[in-house]
Design an enzyme around this catalytic site. Structure first.
Site, PDB file in Angstrom:
ATOM      1  N   LYS A 155      56.029  26.940  54.844  1.00 47.59           N
ATOM      2  CA  LYS A 155      56.890  26.624  55.983  1.00 47.59           C
ATOM      3  C   LYS A 155      56.228  27.102  57.284  1.00 47.59           C
ATOM      4  O   LYS A 155      55.449  28.052  57.251  1.00 47.59           O
ATOM      5  CB  LYS A 155      58.235  27.346  55.839  1.00 47.59           C
ATOM      6  CG  LYS A 155      59.164  26.749  54.820  1.00 47.59           C
ATOM      7  CD  LYS A 155      60.506  27.467  54.836  1.00 47.59           C
ATOM      8  CE  LYS A 155      61.435  26.930  53.761  1.00 47.59           C
ATOM      9  NZ  LYS A 155      61.823  25.522  53.977  1.00 47.59           N
TER      10      LYS A 155
ATOM     11  N   ARG B 193      65.832  22.738  43.857  1.00 50.58           N
ATOM     12  CA  ARG B 193      66.198  21.814  42.775  1.00 50.58           C
ATOM     13  C   ARG B 193      65.470  22.146  41.486  1.00 50.58           C
ATOM     14  O   ARG B 193      65.965  21.884  40.400  1.00 50.58           O
ATOM     15  CB  ARG B 193      65.939  20.377  43.236  1.00 50.58           C
ATOM     16  CG  ARG B 193      64.525  20.089  43.629  1.00 50.58           C
ATOM     17  CD  ARG B 193      64.400  18.852  44.511  1.00 50.58           C
ATOM     18  NE  ARG B 193      64.664  19.138  45.925  1.00 50.58           N
ATOM     19  CZ  ARG B 193      64.602  18.218  46.886  1.00 50.58           C
ATOM     20  NH1 ARG B 193      64.289  16.955  46.587  1.00 50.58           N
ATOM     21  NH2 ARG B 193      64.856  18.542  48.136  1.00 50.58           N
TER      22      ARG B 193
HETATM   23  N1  BES Z   1      65.813  26.360  51.408  1.00 51.67           N
HETATM   24  C1  BES Z   1      65.282  25.146  51.922  1.00 51.67           C
HETATM   25  C2  BES Z   1      66.324  24.323  52.670  1.00 51.67           C
HETATM   26  C3  BES Z   1      66.654  24.756  54.060  1.00 51.67           C
HETATM   27  C4  BES Z   1      65.746  24.613  55.088  1.00 51.67           C
HETATM   28  C5  BES Z   1      67.909  25.237  54.346  1.00 51.67           C
HETATM   29  C6  BES Z   1      66.090  24.985  56.377  1.00 51.67           C
HETATM   30  C7  BES Z   1      68.251  25.598  55.629  1.00 51.67           C
HETATM   31  C8  BES Z   1      67.346  25.473  56.642  1.00 51.67           C
HETATM   32  C9  BES Z   1      64.743  24.292  50.793  1.00 51.67           C
HETATM   33  O1  BES Z   1      64.175  24.983  49.739  1.00 51.67           O
HETATM   34  C10 BES Z   1      63.686  23.426  51.374  1.00 51.67           C
HETATM   35  O2  BES Z   1      62.697  23.955  51.806  1.00 51.67           O
HETATM   36  N2  BES Z   1      63.910  22.127  51.413  1.00 51.67           N
HETATM   37  C11 BES Z   1      62.992  21.223  51.984  1.00 51.67           C
HETATM   38  C12 BES Z   1      62.942  19.995  51.107  1.00 51.67           C
HETATM   39  C13 BES Z   1      61.855  19.037  51.479  1.00 51.67           C
HETATM   40  C14 BES Z   1      60.506  19.653  51.178  1.00 51.67           C
HETATM   41  C15 BES Z   1      62.040  17.773  50.699  1.00 51.67           C
HETATM   42  C16 BES Z   1      63.485  20.869  53.393  1.00 51.67           C
HETATM   43  O3  BES Z   1      64.685  20.725  53.586  1.00 51.67           O
HETATM   44  O4  BES Z   1      62.655  20.800  54.288  1.00 51.67           O
HETATM   45 MN    MN Z   2      62.096  25.392  50.130  1.00 53.54          MN
END
Ligand code: BES
Ligand code: MN
Ligand code: ZN
Length: 499
Positions: free
Chosen positions: A281, A355
């Site tokens: 991230k 997931r």
């Molecule tokens: N925990 C995150 C989701 C999230 C991101 C919640 C920002 C709240 C704020 C999750 O594990 C994630 O990183 N999801 C990705 C999925 C994507 C790679 C398809 C996302 O939402 O960017």
């Molecule tokens: Mn994630």
């Protein structure tokens, strides 16, 4: 803080603070009229002077008012013809103002105000929840005087709510009792959420579950990675492999229903820190990924509420817990893993890890033959884009369960909004190399994430709550909200009593 229900003479009661409601444009409450009389027209004088106008949520504190026994008087506006929003608004303002005084005791009369769409017990519950909410602090990691000022502990110890008459007295008590249990659950969920990733690890969550076994009579078991391997939880383990903290699968059971009765299952994402893994991230606000276990925390909270209310219902909570970090052993984009269900998954983005840990937990949930299974997860940034902070994303292939959850969200003032799970979206998860891909491309991210989970729940009555937008606040008042513990608690209370 102890909240009790008892009838007192509000003009004579010796209390640190008396809180009464006033309407916009007259139509004053019985309590306001009594105070008005005892103080020879204090309220009218203040309204005339323009110090308070009765708008919902407006609030005025009057120190040492003449003619009544209370040391302070708080006037709170409820609007003209209050609806549920006005009432909630007034309750929150009154509670916050009250906590900002140094009162240790208080008497509140607000529950007597009729508000459209909410009955006496709901009003008492909202009021009590507002008080618990306003008094919440997370000071446990501070050692300095910073605890003073805005962060000072709320000094309230004894709060009295007026019961109303006849049937409303019992309803007031019910509301206060429910609020206390829900507040215990919300407080626990907020505390766990606010704890940073270095302290709140999968093993820490497991130790907290064991603590609840003792304090709340829950049956708790914890699977370690060896057990997960034996169960072939290849998706969950693949996420954990990139971290030094071993994963845990926490199982908590509340046995309040009949022996053998199918349980309600709550499955909560307990990712104690999500750096994204190899699909790292960006650095901005990455600290917020300590909240990625808030789904799991809400399962803790709902079970605490169920246990404290001694709900006549069997409830099982499952929390798959892991970190998601970059490492030599971490998942790599393109890796293919085999889940407990036997389905193979092509991991195209290691940041779509929620997931991966949930699918194995959901497969594990099947062995309990649940009446319904609800998973709760901070699953996608896309859900935040779609719904923002007000609403949790609700996904279900079962219309009845979806309606039930939506209604619970409304009455708990912890709302969800239903999103589609149509077949058309499923094809975004096609993979040429494995049974399913772990991401669905650029569009409809919250939906394709839910679609992914749906592939593992086809044998169960299932719903998914994406709480990425509702589990915490950012900015100056940052912190975990404890959502959706109120929604889940309402669901459990209703299920336990609707038979
Ligand atoms: N925990 C995150 C989701 C999230 C991101 C919640 C920002 C709240 C704020 C999750 O594990 C994630 O990183 N999801 C990705 C999925 C994507 C790679 C398809 C996302 O939402 O960017
Ligand atoms: Mn994630
Ligand atoms: Zn995550």
């Amino acid at each position: 803080m102890k909240i009790t229900v008892s009838s007192v003479d509000i003009t004579r009661v010796r209390t640190d603070c008396l809180v009464i409601a006033i309407h916009e444009n007259g139509g004053d409450s019985p309590s306001a009229r009594k105070v008005e009389k005892a103080t020879s027209g204090l309220i009218r004088t203040l309204v005339k002077a323009g110090d308070i106008d009765g708008r919902a949520g407006s609030v005025l504190m009057v120190p040492a008012p003449h003619g009544i026994g209370a040391k302070r008087l708080i006037l709170v506006g409820v609007g003209q013809k209050p609806d549920a929003d006005d009432f909630a608004n007034a309750a929150a303002s009154a509670a916050r103002r009250l906590c900002a005084t140094r009162s240790t005791s208080a008497v509140l009369t607000l529950a007597e105000i009729s508000a459209s769409g909410i009955d006496q017990s709901a009003r008492a519950r909202m009021l009590a929840q507002a008080l618990h909410d306003a008094s919440y602090r997370f000071n446990q990691l501070k050692t300095t005087d910073d605890k003073k000022g805005a962060r000072a502990e709320c000094t309230l110890k004894r709060v009295t709510l007026l019961p109303g008459t006849g049937r409303t007295a019992a309803a007031t008590k019910t509301g206060v009792k429910e609020a206390a249990a829900i507040a215990s659950g919300v407080t626990l969920a907020r505390d766990l959420g606010n704890l940073p990733g270095n302290l709140c690890t999968p093993s820490y969550l497991a130790s907290q579950a064991r603590k609840l076994a003792r304090s709340h009579g829950l049956r708790v078991s914890v699977l370690n990675e060896t057990k997960m391997e034996a169960l072939k939880m290849g998706a969950l383990l693949s996420v954990s492999r990139g971290s030094r903290e071993p994963a845990r699968l926490i199982v908590m059971e509340h046995h309040g229903g009949k022996r053998g009765e199918a349980p309600v299952m709550l499955v909560g994402k307990g990712l104690t820190f999500d750096a994204g893994g190899i699909s790292l991230k960006p650095a901005g606000a990455m600290d917020e990924m300590k909240y990625d276990m808030c789904g799991g925390a809400s399962v803790f909270g709902a079970l605490v509420a169920a246990a404290e209310l001694k709900l006549k219902l069997n409830v099982v909570g499952i929390i798959p817990s892991s970190e998601n970090l970059p490492d030599g052993a971490a998942n790599k984009p393109g890796d293919i893993v085999t889940s407990m269900s036997g389905k193979t998954i092509e991991i195209l983005n290691t940041d779509a890890e929620g997931r991966l840990i949930l699918c194995d937990a959901l497969t594990y949930a099947e062995r309990y033959k649940p009446a319904a299974v609800i998973d709760i997860a901070t699953l996608t940034g896309a859900c935040v884009v779609a719904l923002g902070n007000p609403a949790t994303g609700l996904f279900s292939s079962d219309d009845k369960l979806a309606e039930e959850l939506l209604a619970c969200g409304e009455s708990a003032r912890d709302r969800a909004w239903r999103m589609p799970l149509w077949k058309e979206y499923q094809k975004q998860l096609n993979s040429p190399f494995a049974d399913i891909a772990n991401i669905g491309g650029r569009t409809a991210g919250a939906i394709t994430a839910a679609c992914f989970l749906s592939r593992f729940t086809s044998n169960m009555t299932w719903a998914h709550l994406d709480i990425a937008g509702t589990a915490w606040h950012s900015g100056a008042n940052k912190g975990a909200t404890g959502r959706p513990v109120p929604l889940l608690s309402r669901f459990l209370i209703n299920r336990a009593t609707a038979r």
